[in-house]
Design a protein around this motif. Structure first.
Motif, PDB file in Angstrom:
ATOM      1  N   LEU A  22       9.640  56.526  57.169  1.00  0.00           N
ATOM      2  CA  LEU A  22      10.869  56.643  56.381  1.00  0.00           C
ATOM      3  C   LEU A  22      12.102  56.444  57.256  1.00  0.00           C
ATOM      4  O   LEU A  22      13.083  55.819  56.831  1.00  0.00           O
ATOM      5  N   ALA A  23      12.052  56.984  58.477  1.00  0.00           N
ATOM      6  CA  ALA A  23      13.168  56.798  59.411  1.00  0.00           C
ATOM      7  C   ALA A  23      13.364  55.316  59.718  1.00  0.00           C
ATOM      8  O   ALA A  23      14.500  54.817  59.783  1.00  0.00           O
ATOM      9  N   GLU A  24      12.266  54.602  59.876  1.00  0.00           N
ATOM     10  CA  GLU A  24      12.351  53.161  60.142  1.00  0.00           C
ATOM     11  C   GLU A  24      12.880  52.417  58.918  1.00  0.00           C
ATOM     12  O   GLU A  24      13.682  51.485  59.040  1.00  0.00           O
ATOM     13  N   HIS A  25      12.439  52.847  57.735  1.00  0.00           N
ATOM     14  CA  HIS A  25      12.891  52.201  56.498  1.00  0.00           C
ATOM     15  C   HIS A  25      14.403  52.333  56.323  1.00  0.00           C
ATOM     16  O   HIS A  25      15.085  51.357  55.973  1.00  0.00           O
ATOM     17  N   PHE A  26      14.937  53.538  56.557  1.00  0.00           N
ATOM     18  CA  PHE A  26      16.368  53.785  56.347  1.00  0.00           C
ATOM     19  C   PHE A  26      17.211  53.509  57.589  1.00  0.00           C
ATOM     20  O   PHE A  26      18.432  53.598  57.535  1.00  0.00           O
ATOM     21  N   GLU A  27      16.530  53.197  58.692  1.00  0.00           N
ATOM     22  CA  GLU A  27      17.200  52.907  59.953  1.00  0.00           C
ATOM     23  C   GLU A  27      18.077  54.074  60.415  1.00  0.00           C
ATOM     24  O   GLU A  27      19.230  53.908  60.817  1.00  0.00           O
ATOM     25  N   ARG A  48       7.579  57.408  46.042  1.00  0.00           N
ATOM     26  CA  ARG A  48       6.903  56.156  45.676  1.00  0.00           C
ATOM     27  C   ARG A  48       5.905  55.714  46.742  1.00  0.00           C
ATOM     28  O   ARG A  48       4.884  55.090  46.429  1.00  0.00           O
ATOM     29  N   ASN A  49       6.191  56.028  47.978  1.00  0.00           N
ATOM     30  CA  ASN A  49       5.336  55.576  49.073  1.00  0.00           C
ATOM     31  C   ASN A  49       4.279  56.598  49.486  1.00  0.00           C
ATOM     32  O   ASN A  49       3.620  56.435  50.506  1.00  0.00           O
ATOM     33  N   GLY A  69       0.728  58.923  52.221  1.00  0.00           N
ATOM     34  CA  GLY A  69       0.752  57.466  52.300  1.00  0.00           C
ATOM     35  C   GLY A  69       1.839  56.950  53.216  1.00  0.00           C
ATOM     36  O   GLY A  69       1.864  55.761  53.555  1.00  0.00           O
ATOM     37  N   THR A  70       2.781  57.821  53.561  1.00  0.00           N
ATOM     38  CA  THR A  70       3.842  57.438  54.493  1.00  0.00           C
ATOM     39  C   THR A  70       4.245  58.671  55.292  1.00  0.00           C
ATOM     40  O   THR A  70       3.929  59.804  54.915  1.00  0.00           O
ATOM     41  N   THR A  71       4.944  58.471  56.397  1.00  0.00           N
ATOM     42  CA  THR A  71       5.339  59.568  57.287  1.00  0.00           C
ATOM     43  C   THR A  71       6.847  59.587  57.466  1.00  0.00           C
ATOM     44  O   THR A  71       7.558  58.653  57.061  1.00  0.00           O
TER      45      THR A  71
END
Length: 238
Positions: free
Chosen positions: A199-204, A184-185, A193-195
């Motif tokens: 993603l690591a920051e998004h999922f912590e 989606r991103n 559009g994303t790295t």
């Protein structure tokens, strides 16, 4: 053939009433409509939030005023296979009397039911939907119209579709969520559009963990797609 995907709320359905009161879901695996006796006989999978919830849901279903028969075929933990026979509901009667027919399994959860219904003519569809609106609440989520060539192609390649479906189902919840968020991103777009860092920051979690989750999900889906392609090539060579 006109194929409708309908989100339905019937006001005389024992399954809908039960899922309104109890955290239980039903998925039909076999059904037979007796138009002469005005009964619908079904085999369903019932899944409760817990064993206790399953027991409570099955009890309420058995006691429903519109339930003729309800018996347990097998049960393990919070899942049961059941057989039922119910009085034909208003919606079922409306579909049947206007030339409609069931084209796929139905699922019931949280007081709503997902129907897959077919019609041969636009007039039959319009008449049935108009009558349904008088006694039920519904939304047409999707509508497709298939000619004989497309229908034949769908039936001929049903094994390929099942391979893809099973591949998607094989993903763990973590793999599925990671793959969906990445897609989606714009992770698979050019430029991206994303790295992995995003993603690591998004999922912590760590970048390595995200990468592993993505690779596992990609491998499973790719393998399912390759298996489906092999099936597809086999049907085309006949």
């Amino acid at each position: 053939m006109i194929d409708l995907d309908i989100d339905m709320r019937q006001y005389d359905c024992p399954f809908i009433d039960t899922t309104d009161d109890v955290d239980i879901a039903f998925s039909a695996i076999q059904w037979q409509l007796d138009t002469n006796d005005e009964k619908l006989e079904t085999r369903l999978i019932a899944k409760g939030e817990s064993m206790g919830v399953l027991e409570k849901g099955l009890h309420e279903l058995q006691e429903h005023r519109n339930m003729t028969e309800c018996y347990i075929l097998s049960k393990r933990d919070n899942i049961a296979e059941i057989g039922t026979k119910i009085e034909v509901t208003n919606a079922m009667r409306t579909i049947q009397q206007n030339g409609g027919y069931i084209t796929g399994p139905f699922q019931i959860e949280d007081g709503r039911e997902r129907w897959h219904v077919g019609f041969d003519e636009d007039d039959d569809e319009d008449r049935a939907l108009a009558e349904l609106e008088r006694h039920n609440e519904y939304t047409v989520e999707d509508r497709d119209q298939f000619g004989p060539t497309m229908l034949f192609d769908l039936l001929e390649n049903s094994d390929s579709a099942m391979d893809l479906l099973e591949g998607c189902r094989s993903l763990t919840p973590t793999e599925r969520e990671t793959f969906e968020v990445a897609s989606r991103n714009g992770y698979y777009e050019t430029p991206r559009g994303t790295t992995l860092d995003d993603l690591a920051e998004h999922f912590e979690i760590s970048k390595t963990a995200v990468s592993m989750n993505l690779r596992r999900s990609e491998r499973k889906i790719l393998q399912a797609a390759l298996t489906a392609l092999e099936q597809l090539n086999g049907t085309e060579e006949r």
